[in-house]
Design a protein around this motif. Structure first.
Motif, mmCIF file in Angstrom:
data_model
loop_
_atom_site.group_PDB
_atom_site.id
_atom_site.type_symbol
_atom_site.label_atom_id
_atom_site.label_comp_id
_atom_site.label_asym_id
_atom_site.label_seq_id
_atom_site.Cartn_x
_atom_site.Cartn_y
_atom_site.Cartn_z
ATOM 1 N N MET A 1 0.849 -1.157 0.044
ATOM 2 C CA MET A 1 0.040 0.075 0.065
ATOM 3 C C MET A 1 0.875 1.091 -0.100
ATOM 4 S SD MET A 1 -2.843 1.567 0.188
ATOM 5 C CE MET A 1 -3.866 0.083 0.075
ATOM 6 N N PRO A 2 0.609 2.117 -1.028
ATOM 7 C CA PRO A 2 1.405 3.415 -0.947
ATOM 8 C C PRO A 2 1.505 4.123 0.603
ATOM 9 C CG PRO A 2 0.158 3.200 -2.850
ATOM 10 C CD PRO A 2 -0.217 2.076 -2.032
ATOM 11 N N PRO A 3 2.296 4.637 0.948
ATOM 12 C CA PRO A 3 2.435 5.413 2.162
ATOM 13 C C PRO A 3 1.508 6.526 2.112
ATOM 14 C CG PRO A 3 4.502 5.921 0.920
ATOM 15 C CD PRO A 3 3.660 4.786 0.365
ATOM 16 N N LEU A 4 0.710 6.796 3.343
ATOM 17 C CA LEU A 4 -0.048 8.179 3.298
ATOM 18 C C LEU A 4 -1.451 8.036 2.418
ATOM 19 C CD1 LEU A 4 2.616 10.910 3.787
ATOM 20 C CD2 LEU A 4 1.482 9.443 5.687
ATOM 21 N N ALA A 5 -1.551 6.949 1.753
ATOM 22 C CA ALA A 5 -2.840 6.687 1.002
ATOM 23 C C ALA A 5 -4.228 7.062 2.163
ATOM 24 C CB ALA A 5 -3.034 5.324 0.563
ATOM 25 N N PRO A 6 -4.771 8.099 1.687
ATOM 26 C CA PRO A 6 -5.633 8.648 2.888
ATOM 27 C C PRO A 6 -6.991 7.897 2.929
ATOM 28 C CG PRO A 6 -5.728 10.221 1.168
ATOM 29 C CD PRO A 6 -4.475 9.317 0.687
ATOM 30 N N GLN A 7 -7.262 7.083 1.833
ATOM 31 C CA GLN A 7 -8.733 6.200 1.816
ATOM 32 C C GLN A 7 -8.203 4.945 1.456
ATOM 33 O OE1 GLN A 7 -12.404 9.008 1.586
ATOM 34 N NE2 GLN A 7 -11.616 8.534 -0.518
ATOM 35 N N GLN A 8 -8.559 4.047 2.127
ATOM 36 C CA GLN A 8 -8.093 2.597 1.831
ATOM 37 C C GLN A 8 -9.322 1.675 1.839
ATOM 38 O OE1 GLN A 8 -4.492 1.279 4.087
ATOM 39 N NE2 GLN A 8 -3.636 3.415 3.803
ATOM 40 N N LEU A 89 -9.451 -8.319 11.522
ATOM 41 C CA LEU A 89 -10.009 -7.125 11.300
ATOM 42 C C LEU A 89 -9.202 -5.942 12.264
ATOM 43 C CD1 LEU A 89 -13.968 -7.644 11.028
ATOM 44 C CD2 LEU A 89 -12.109 -6.891 9.249
ATOM 45 N N THR A 90 -8.939 -6.576 13.494
ATOM 46 C CA THR A 90 -8.013 -5.575 14.335
ATOM 47 C C THR A 90 -6.705 -5.335 13.578
ATOM 48 O OG1 THR A 90 -9.294 -6.373 16.382
ATOM 49 C CG2 THR A 90 -7.155 -5.333 16.608
ATOM 50 N N ALA A 91 -5.871 -6.233 13.236
ATOM 51 C CA ALA A 91 -4.390 -6.147 12.672
ATOM 52 C C ALA A 91 -4.798 -5.393 11.524
ATOM 53 C CB ALA A 91 -4.035 -7.813 12.564
ATOM 54 N N LEU A 92 -5.693 -5.650 10.618
ATOM 55 C CA LEU A 92 -5.762 -4.902 9.343
ATOM 56 C C LEU A 92 -5.984 -3.557 9.493
ATOM 57 C CD1 LEU A 92 -6.565 -4.676 6.257
ATOM 58 C CD2 LEU A 92 -8.579 -5.358 6.765
ATOM 59 N N PHE A 93 -6.849 -2.892 10.388
ATOM 60 C CA PHE A 93 -6.975 -1.475 10.544
ATOM 61 C C PHE A 93 -5.831 -1.005 11.290
ATOM 62 C CE2 PHE A 93 -11.571 -2.720 9.964
ATOM 63 C CZ PHE A 93 -11.934 -1.550 9.215
ATOM 64 N N ALA A 94 -5.297 -1.677 12.215
ATOM 65 C CA ALA A 94 -4.358 -1.226 12.827
ATOM 66 C C ALA A 94 -2.799 -1.047 11.828
ATOM 67 C CB ALA A 94 -3.711 -2.099 13.972
ATOM 68 N N GLN A 95 -2.809 -1.889 10.883
ATOM 69 C CA GLN A 95 -1.724 -1.730 10.043
ATOM 70 C C GLN A 95 -1.956 -0.467 8.886
ATOM 71 O OE1 GLN A 95 -1.825 -5.741 8.448
ATOM 72 N NE2 GLN A 95 -0.406 -6.492 10.074
ATOM 73 N N ALA A 96 -3.239 -0.385 8.598
ATOM 74 C CA ALA A 96 -3.699 0.640 7.641
ATOM 75 C C ALA A 96 -3.369 2.007 8.135
ATOM 76 C CB ALA A 96 -5.183 0.399 7.360
ATOM 77 N N PHE A 97 -3.851 2.309 9.192
ATOM 78 C CA PHE A 97 -3.800 3.675 10.081
ATOM 79 C C PHE A 97 -2.118 3.801 10.515
ATOM 80 C CE2 PHE A 97 -8.162 2.937 10.737
ATOM 81 C CZ PHE A 97 -8.729 4.392 10.048
ATOM 82 N N ARG A 102 -6.348 7.724 6.747
ATOM 83 C CA ARG A 102 -7.436 8.385 7.072
ATOM 84 C C ARG A 102 -8.798 8.003 7.393
ATOM 85 N NH1 ARG A 102 -5.840 13.843 7.272
ATOM 86 N NH2 ARG A 102 -7.475 14.169 8.780
ATOM 87 N N ARG A 103 -9.149 7.193 6.502
ATOM 88 C CA ARG A 103 -10.462 6.685 6.486
ATOM 89 C C ARG A 103 -10.101 5.048 5.681
ATOM 90 N NH1 ARG A 103 -13.732 11.085 3.354
ATOM 91 N NH2 ARG A 103 -13.203 12.901 4.978
#
Length: 220
Positions: A1-8, A89-97, A102-103
């Motif tokens: 995932m590109p860094p700082l992608a605001p909407q994933q 899901l917990t790991a997924l959201f933690a990694q994405a943020f 941002r969302r």
């Protein structure tokens, strides 16, 4: 995932191996047909995701990473962590943020006819809500989105039960999070879901295959 992608947008998917996916569709389908349908549903979900402007899509998968890379070479792909859906899901959201999102919204690959506009609506809701959910008709959810990492949403949930959506909503309210529920949608788990998908207008690959399978069943 590109860094700082605001909407994933992350699609959670399991490799479509016969006997390991869509087992509640057997019967009326054979195991190989259920696996083929799961693979086509994933392809349709990927097509759907690619229609969303300004959203970076990735795959979070269980199975052979090389197989998934061949299905979507243009998308980032990461392995799911061990554990139940809550842990994943917990790991997924933690990694994405942690990567600068941002969302973040997560969907499965078993709602191939979910309109892209519904996902866009979910991202828009996160502008002034902490959590957004599209409930599933079976009591789960088709989509869950967050504006931050909120592991309490996935704690002590009765996964694979009709209580999933209600319990996650209760966790959100208890945590003081701003929750938005969007109109429900449906997924593809049961023979009734299979018939519904086949009867809906449209030319998705999963729809066409469901129609062929149902036409080939013995008449009772």
């Amino acid at each position: 995932m590109p860094p700082l992608a605001p909407q994933q947008l992350w699609i959670l998917a399991k490799q479509p191996l016969a006997g390991q996916v869509k087992t509640r569709l057997v019967p009326p389908l054979q195991s190989r047909q259920a696996a083929a349908l799961a693979g086509l549903s994933l392809k349709d979900s990927l097509t759907l995701a690619r229609q969303l402007p300004e959203v970076h899509t990735g795959l979070c998968v269980a199975g052979d990473l090389a197989w998934f890379a061949r299905q979507a070479a243009d998308l980032p792909c990461r392995a799911q962590v061990e554990g139940d859906l809550g842990a994943r899901l917990t790991a997924l959201f933690a990694q994405a943020f942690a990567a600068g999102a941002r969302r973040v919204c997560a969907i499965g690959s078993d709602s191939p006819d979910l309109p892209p506009g519904r996902i866009g609506e979910a991202f828009a809701a996160l502008a002034d809500h902490d959590v957004v959910i599209i409930p599933a008709s079976d009591g789960g959810y088709v989509l869950i989105g967050c504006s931050g990492a909120y592991p309490q949403l996935f704690d002590a949930i009765a996964w694979s039960s009709p209580l999933v959506c209600r319990q996650s909503c209760e966790r959100a309210v208890a945590a003081g999070l701003r929750l938005r529920l969007l109109p429900p949608w449906h997924d593809l788990d049961t023979p009734a879901d299979l018939r519904r998908l086949a009867m809906q207008p449209g030319r998705l690959r999963s729809q066409r295959y469901a129609r062929r399978c149902l036409r080939a069943l013995p008449k009772s």
